[in-house]
Write a protein that holds these residues in place. Structure first.
Motif, PDB file in Angstrom:
ATOM      1  N   ALA A 224      21.715  40.623  -2.458  1.00 45.99           N
ATOM      2  CA  ALA A 224      23.575  40.544  -2.678  1.00 45.99           C
ATOM      3  C   ALA A 224      23.724  39.030  -2.789  1.00 45.99           C
ATOM      4  N   ASP A 225      24.968  38.727  -3.439  1.00 49.88           N
ATOM      5  CA  ASP A 225      25.420  37.315  -3.080  1.00 49.88           C
ATOM      6  C   ASP A 225      25.765  36.703  -1.598  1.00 49.88           C
ATOM      7  N   TYR A 226      26.427  37.849  -1.160  1.00 54.98           N
ATOM      8  CA  TYR A 226      26.475  37.867   0.290  1.00 54.98           C
ATOM      9  C   TYR A 226      25.187  38.080   1.228  1.00 54.98           C
ATOM     10  N   SER A 227      24.388  37.522   1.693  1.00 59.75           N
ATOM     11  CA  SER A 227      23.224  37.823   2.253  1.00 59.75           C
ATOM     12  C   SER A 227      23.213  38.832   3.173  1.00 59.75           C
ATOM     13  N   PRO A 228      23.949  38.835   4.033  1.00 58.08           N
ATOM     14  CA  PRO A 228      23.776  39.901   5.131  1.00 58.08           C
ATOM     15  C   PRO A 228      23.961  41.307   4.622  1.00 58.08           C
ATOM     16  N   LEU A 229      24.579  41.566   3.309  1.00 55.78           N
ATOM     17  CA  LEU A 229      24.567  42.790   2.814  1.00 55.78           C
ATOM     18  C   LEU A 229      23.364  43.234   2.205  1.00 55.78           C
ATOM     19  N   GLY A 230      22.354  42.538   2.192  1.00 52.88           N
ATOM     20  CA  GLY A 230      21.100  42.825   1.766  1.00 52.88           C
ATOM     21  C   GLY A 230      20.804  43.094   0.190  1.00 52.88           C
ATOM     22  N   GLU A 231      19.798  44.049  -0.200  1.00 61.43           N
ATOM     23  CA  GLU A 231      19.604  44.266  -1.500  1.00 61.43           C
ATOM     24  C   GLU A 231      20.418  45.424  -2.035  1.00 61.43           C
ATOM     25  N   ILE A 232      21.125  45.318  -3.116  1.00 62.27           N
ATOM     26  CA  ILE A 232      21.972  46.216  -3.557  1.00 62.27           C
ATOM     27  C   ILE A 232      21.614  46.645  -5.088  1.00 62.27           C
ATOM     28  N   PRO A 233      22.140  47.768  -5.421  1.00 64.20           N
ATOM     29  CA  PRO A 233      21.429  48.183  -6.932  1.00 64.20           C
ATOM     30  C   PRO A 233      21.919  47.079  -7.777  1.00 64.20           C
ATOM     31  N   LEU A 234      21.249  47.030  -8.819  1.00 66.83           N
ATOM     32  CA  LEU A 234      21.483  45.819  -9.772  1.00 66.83           C
ATOM     33  C   LEU A 234      22.697  46.073 -10.681  1.00 66.83           C
ATOM     34  N   ASP A 235      23.318  47.125 -10.802  1.00 64.28           N
ATOM     35  CA  ASP A 235      24.256  47.374 -11.613  1.00 64.28           C
ATOM     36  C   ASP A 235      25.764  47.344 -10.734  1.00 64.28           C
ATOM     37  N   TRP A 236      25.767  47.153  -9.397  1.00 65.74           N
ATOM     38  CA  TRP A 236      26.870  47.056  -8.708  1.00 65.74           C
ATOM     39  C   TRP A 236      27.294  45.894  -8.815  1.00 65.74           C
ATOM     40  N   ARG A 237      28.809  45.498  -8.917  1.00 63.57           N
ATOM     41  CA  ARG A 237      29.456  44.340  -8.933  1.00 63.57           C
ATOM     42  C   ARG A 237      29.807  43.998  -7.641  1.00 63.57           C
ATOM     43  N   GLN A 238      30.149  42.708  -7.225  1.00 68.72           N
ATOM     44  CA  GLN A 238      30.633  42.207  -6.208  1.00 68.72           C
ATOM     45  C   GLN A 238      31.914  41.400  -6.186  1.00 68.72           C
ATOM     46  N   GLY A 239      32.538  41.443  -5.138  1.00 72.95           N
ATOM     47  CA  GLY A 239      33.765  40.595  -5.175  1.00 72.95           C
ATOM     48  C   GLY A 239      34.293  40.617  -3.677  1.00 72.95           C
ATOM     49  N   ARG A 240      35.521  40.399  -3.699  1.00 70.80           N
ATOM     50  CA  ARG A 240      36.326  40.458  -2.412  1.00 70.80           C
ATOM     51  C   ARG A 240      37.583  41.386  -2.717  1.00 70.80           C
ATOM     52  N   LEU A 241      37.876  42.132  -1.471  1.00 69.70           N
ATOM     53  CA  LEU A 241      39.089  42.971  -1.330  1.00 69.70           C
ATOM     54  C   LEU A 241      40.112  42.556  -2.278  1.00 69.70           C
ATOM     55  N   ARG A 242      40.412  41.235  -2.223  1.00 71.61           N
ATOM     56  CA  ARG A 242      41.629  40.844  -2.932  1.00 71.61           C
ATOM     57  C   ARG A 242      41.378  40.834  -4.399  1.00 71.61           C
ATOM     58  N   SER A 243      40.252  41.205  -4.824  1.00 67.49           N
ATOM     59  CA  SER A 243      39.951  41.322  -6.564  1.00 67.49           C
ATOM     60  C   SER A 243      40.202  42.638  -6.975  1.00 67.49           C
ATOM     61  N   VAL A 244      40.462  43.507  -5.829  1.00 69.11           N
ATOM     62  CA  VAL A 244      40.743  44.878  -6.351  1.00 69.11           C
ATOM     63  C   VAL A 244      42.297  45.235  -6.316  1.00 69.11           C
ATOM     64  N   ASP A 245      42.952  46.090  -7.094  1.00 67.74           N
ATOM     65  CA  ASP A 245      44.347  46.399  -7.393  1.00 67.74           C
ATOM     66  C   ASP A 245      44.794  46.908  -6.146  1.00 67.74           C
ATOM     67  N   CYS A 246      45.365  46.311  -5.086  1.00 72.63           N
ATOM     68  CA  CYS A 246      45.661  47.158  -3.745  1.00 72.63           C
ATOM     69  C   CYS A 246      46.662  46.238  -3.187  1.00 72.63           C
ATOM     70  N   ASP A 247      47.218  46.596  -2.145  1.00 72.49           N
ATOM     71  CA  ASP A 247      48.256  46.210  -1.325  1.00 72.49           C
ATOM     72  C   ASP A 247      47.964  46.180   0.045  1.00 72.49           C
ATOM     73  N   VAL A 248      47.840  45.157   0.766  1.00 72.68           N
ATOM     74  CA  VAL A 248      47.572  44.934   2.361  1.00 72.68           C
ATOM     75  C   VAL A 248      48.867  44.742   2.963  1.00 72.68           C
TER      76      VAL A 248
END
Length: 451
Positions: A224-248
């Motif tokens: 994973a780009d964010y190393s503490p998350l370790g290895e992830i499936p090859l087809d999974w995307r990464q981002g941040r919560l703000r990249s998702v259509d949501c309201d906080v």
């Protein structure tokens, strides 16, 4: 004769009939002393928080250090074999009045909310501690409680006047020896069950973490780009919560909600204490009226919202159910609401609980005495983005894992409760003379209990 002391009729005929005070040489209130000083001379101060309520012994290692003037120390110093009795404090589920045996060698005193009890010369201190345990279980301490301003105070005069029967010191020692051995065996079983609970919690955390990070997903992996998350499936995307259509949305600020706005039996307000592993729970003492709720419209919760505590256990979150629609986000909480089809709330709830994310929150939290989070920290959180179908599947798998673990925890906790009940039954039976310990093994009381 009251129900609590009816056992006196069947106590061994050779036992002395009297009162608890006949077993006690002296009772002296404790002291809190003053702040510790440099250069030594400080002593441990035993509080109710330093009671081991299973073994009924003092836990001196975590007791605070205090300075007690030498003249006062001579009066209050605890000796091995003294008992420390809680005189003030307690609560609805844990009434005041428990006593524990002091067995330490380090200088110590009892706190001002406790009393030091010295057994009579013809009384074995261990037997006295077991007798106090039986008296507590029979409700004799509860009957001597005087409660004012929410604090329970034990009237020791009333308690010590309770009718009691007791054998000579040699028989007391035999009873204490028997109970020491038998309760130690039960305590070991309780310790094993507590270790089982810890292992269950660790195993569940590892399984949830693996599911949320896609460790169990077949196929190639990448770091994973964010190393503490370790290895992830090859087809999974990464981002941040703000990249998702949501309201906080942060809960209302002090200027929006005042003490007089809280009323009884209205709309529950969700603060961190209302977010539990089992879901959101209502507190009828923290609610707002229809009028206040209308004023706080942007803080009203909808089914599917994820509510996240800004303080306390960072990472714990709950999902609003249809039955909780209309509750209000509290000042100590954050609300996340996704656009339809943007993200699965169940996956986010699990994702917030994995160790890597909780570590992120600990690093980013602001404030020293009470670390807390804000919407900016949450929106900037690194996020794994499997497909929506995978998110739903992971959320379902995590729920099944948690339900199974909950069943196992309940079973183990029931076993622990059974051990505690049998331990108390053994103590009460022995110190009230219901059987002769010289011919008893205790197995009739703990029958069927195995490691």
């Amino acid at each position: 004769m009251t129900g609590a002391d009816q056992w006196l009729r069947s106590a061994p005929a050779h036992w002395t009939r009297g009162r608890l005070k006949n077993l006690i040489a002296s009772s002296a209130n404790g002291t809190w002393g003053s702040d510790p000083v440099d250069g030594g001379g400080n002593v441990r101060c035993i509080r109710a928080a330093d009671f081991d309520r299973v073994t009924r012994r003092t836990k001196i290692s975590n007791a605070p250090l205090r300075y007690v003037e030498p003249s006062s120390l001579r009066q209050h110093l605890l000796r091995p074999g003294d008992l420390v009795l809680e005189k003030s404090g307690g609560g609805e589920k844990q009434p005041v009045g428990m006593a524990v045996l002091f067995t330490g060698t380090e200088p110590a005193v009892s706190s001002n909310f406790c009393a030091r009890i010295k057994p009579s010369a013809d009384v074995d201190s261990r037997f006295l501690s077991y007798a106090f345990a039986a008296a507590y279980e029979q409700g004799l301490t509860q009957a001597a409680i005087k409660q004012t301003t929410g604090i329970q105070n034990l009237d020791t005069g009333v308690f010590f006047a309770s009718r009691w029967a007791f054998p000579a010191k040699e028989e007391q020692r035999r009873i204490a020896d028997f109970l020491d051995a038998e309760t130690a065996r039960i305590n070991r079983l309780i310790e094993l069950r507590n270790r089982t609970l810890a292992l269950l919690a660790e195993r569940m955390t590892n399984r949830l973490d693996a599911a949320v990070r896609g460790v169990a997903v077949p196929g190639p992996k990448r770091l994973a780009d964010y190393s503490p998350l370790g290895e992830i499936p090859l087809d999974w995307r990464q981002g941040r919560l703000r990249s998702v259509d949501c309201d906080v949305q942060t809960g209302p600020f002090g200027s929006e909600l005042h003490a007089e706005d809280y009323v009884d039996s209205a709309w529950p307000v969700v603060n961190p204490a209302n977010i539990t592993p089992a879901g959101l729970v209502a507190d009828n003492r923290v609610t707002v009226s229809d009028k206040v709720r209308a004023r706080l419209e942007r803080h009203v919760l909808h089914a599917g919202d994820v509510v996240f505590g800004r303080r306390g256990e960072l990472g714990r979150a709950g999902i609003v159910t249809e039955a909780q629609e209309g509750w209000v986000c509290g000042t100590g909480s954050l609300r996340v609401r996704f656009a339809k089809g943007a993200f699965h709330p169940g996956y986010l709830r699990r994702y917030l609980e994995i160790p890597a994310v909780r570590h992120y929150f600990q690093l980013q939290a602001i404030g020293s005495t009470m670390p807390n989070l804000n919407s900016s920290i949450l929106l900037n959180m690194p996020l794994l983005l499997p497909s929506l179908a995978e998110q739903a599947e992971i959320a379902q798998r995590c729920a099944e894992t948690e339900n199974l673990a909950a069943k196992h925890r309940l079973l183990v906790k029931r076993q622990i409760q059974l051990f505690l009940e049998r331990r108390q039954a053994l103590i009460t039976a022995a110190v009230t003379g219901q059987f002769d310990v010289s011919t008893a093994s205790g197995r009739n009381v703990t029958e069927g209990v195995t490691a």
